[in-house]
Design an enzyme around this catalytic site. Structure first.
Site, PDB file in Angstrom:
ATOM      1  N   CYS A 118      -1.126   2.504   6.422  1.00 51.87           N
ATOM      2  CA  CYS A 118      -0.845   1.138   6.836  1.00 51.87           C
ATOM      3  C   CYS A 118      -0.499   0.321   5.600  1.00 51.87           C
ATOM      4  O   CYS A 118      -0.767   0.746   4.467  1.00 51.87           O
ATOM      5  CB  CYS A 118      -2.040   0.540   7.565  1.00 51.87           C
ATOM      6  SG  CYS A 118      -3.569   0.481   6.608  1.00 51.87           S
ATOM      7  N   HIS A 132      -8.385   3.728  -3.452  1.00 52.58           N
ATOM      8  CA  HIS A 132      -7.071   3.298  -2.981  1.00 52.58           C
ATOM      9  C   HIS A 132      -6.413   2.411  -4.039  1.00 52.58           C
ATOM     10  O   HIS A 132      -6.374   1.187  -3.904  1.00 52.58           O
ATOM     11  CB  HIS A 132      -7.245   2.547  -1.664  1.00 52.58           C
ATOM     12  CG  HIS A 132      -5.986   1.994  -1.058  1.00 52.58           C
ATOM     13  ND1 HIS A 132      -4.719   2.468  -1.362  1.00 52.58           N
ATOM     14  CD2 HIS A 132      -5.802   0.993  -0.145  1.00 52.58           C
ATOM     15  CE1 HIS A 132      -3.823   1.795  -0.679  1.00 52.58           C
ATOM     16  NE2 HIS A 132      -4.455   0.886   0.066  1.00 52.58           N
ATOM     17  N   CYS A 135       0.806  -1.231   0.000  1.00 53.60           N
ATOM     18  CA  CYS A 135       0.000   0.000   0.000  1.00 53.60           C
ATOM     19  C   CYS A 135       0.836   1.278   0.000  1.00 53.60           C
ATOM     20  O   CYS A 135       0.318   2.351  -0.301  1.00 53.60           O
ATOM     21  CB  CYS A 135      -0.930   0.019   1.205  1.00 53.60           C
ATOM     22  SG  CYS A 135      -1.876  -1.502   1.428  1.00 53.60           S
TER      23      CYS A 135
END
Length: 386
Positions: free
Chosen positions: A372, A342, A91
């Site tokens: 995160c 995202h 991520c």
């Protein structure tokens, strides 16, 4: 050491995976257009000057297989002399790419680099199949393969995050994103992209509001949704980040070289840090990464003018905000991943660009970027506007 400065940036619009503007577009096509569009913002840089193109990608398979960064360079029709690498810190890949390029310029490896990320969740995002799981890890450390949705439920339980609080945060994300879009705050970074059907894409698709900012969702609608990770859970699609297709890039240069070419610096990466944590609490990664980067830079949370904290899930975002005592007025002022999406490999670059736009709009100085990371990590970076 040399000083690395950001001199340009831009991104594609964030399109809804499997149902949006890029769902039938080859990702190398929209990523290459994004790359060319960002380079066009600094016409005084010749492509031959580029020392490396670093592309973050969380799922480098299928259409994003091989060294997709080099394929994007090829598709953008940059000179064959331009090298490229693909990196994966899940991520945070886009932020990691920017940090890697910045450090290489500081070390004198080259004078110009392009860094960012691209993700095609339409065609590449899927859980790992059990047949590919490492047998030892599966037996002794199964949390290494824990679905991220399950970690969101665990965080909600352990940190006492209510469903109502999560839904309020999700609605607020859409409100902020809708207002930012209406006021032209999101369009500043967006590079127009022509998809494979010949349609020009210029707006983020995940915001549940019309052009005037009127919301198409409500707390009541969110409360009626079924949980999507546990049968009796409290995390829903509304309180999770959206699956998204997008690309984003940042151009970095050696400061002296930029000055010699008359190119104005925009910002500097002051520091970058990563940290590991319990994979079962994957979403708590920023709690460990943010203190590290603050100590590294000798800066404080009070000095941050904007904080871009990726909304992987409302549960983990709220838990991090409360644990770190972040000022909610500074967090994601132009909306977050629950409204904008995202696109995992690109997210770090997109958050950076949103923050730099906010600093420009408000005259601020410092931006904190954090997220995160699947598998139990966190990353954080601090940028200073110059």
């Amino acid at each position: 050491m040399n000083e690395a400065v950001i001199v340009a940036y831009g991104r594609s619009a964030c399109c809804r995976a499997r149902k949006g503007g890029f769902n039938e577009t080859h990702p190398i096509n929209f990523a290459a257009q994004t790359l060319r569009g960002v380079l066009a913002r600094v016409p005084d840089i010749s492509p031959e000057q580029i020392g490396d193109v670093i592309t973050g990608c969380a799922f480098p398979k299928n259409e994003m297989d091989m060294n997709v960064s080099r394929l994007i360079v090829n598709r953008a029709e940059l000179p064959e002399s331009v090298p490229a690498q693909t990196i994966n810190r899940f991520c945070s890949s886009g932020l990691q790419a920017i940090a890697t390029a910045s450090y290489a310029i500081q070390a004198g490896e080259y004078e110009v680099a392009v860094a960012g990320g691209a993700e095609y969740m339409t065609g590449c995002f899927s859980p790992i199949q059990e047949i590919y799981m490492n047998p030892w890890l599966k037996q002794h450390y199964p949390q290494a393969f824990m679905p991220m949705g399950e970690t969101a439920e665990i965080v909600a339980e352990r940190y006492h995050i209510s469903r109502a609080d999560m839904e309020y945060m999700a609605l607020d994300s859409h409100k902020k994103a809708a207002a930012a879009r209406k006021n032209g705050k999101l369009s500043q970074s967006i590079v127009p992209i022509v998809n494979d059907q010949g349609i020009t894409i210029v707006e983020d698709e995940g915001i549940l509001a019309d052009a005037e900012g009127n919301l198409r969702t409500s707390l009541e609608k969110m409360a009626s949704m079924d949980p999507c990770f546990r049968e009796n859970g409290i995390v829903t699609a509304a309180t999770s980040s959206q699956m998204t297709d997008a690309a984003a890039y940042v151009v970095l240069m050696d400061k002296e070289k930029a000055e010699a070419q008359g190119i104005k610096p925009i910002a500097v990466l002051e520091g970058f840090a990563v940290a590991g944590c319990d994979p079962k609490e994957m979403g708590m990664g920023p709690v460990y990464a943010i203190p590290k980067v603050l100590e590294q830079t000798n800066l404080s949370l009070n000095q941050m003018d904007v904080i871009e904290l990726n909304e992987a899930f409302a549960s983990q975002s709220l838990a991090c905000i409360r644990k770190l005592e972040l000022d909610m007025k500074k967090v994601n002022p132009y909306g977050g991943a629950m409204s904008l999406g995202h696109p995992m490999g690109a997210t770090g670059a997109i958050l950076t660009e949103k923050a730099l736009d906010y600093l420009k709009d408000t005259g601020g100085t410092y931006a904190l970027i954090s997220m995160c990371i699947g598998g139990g990590m966190g990353a954080a970076g601090i940028f200073r506007r110059v």
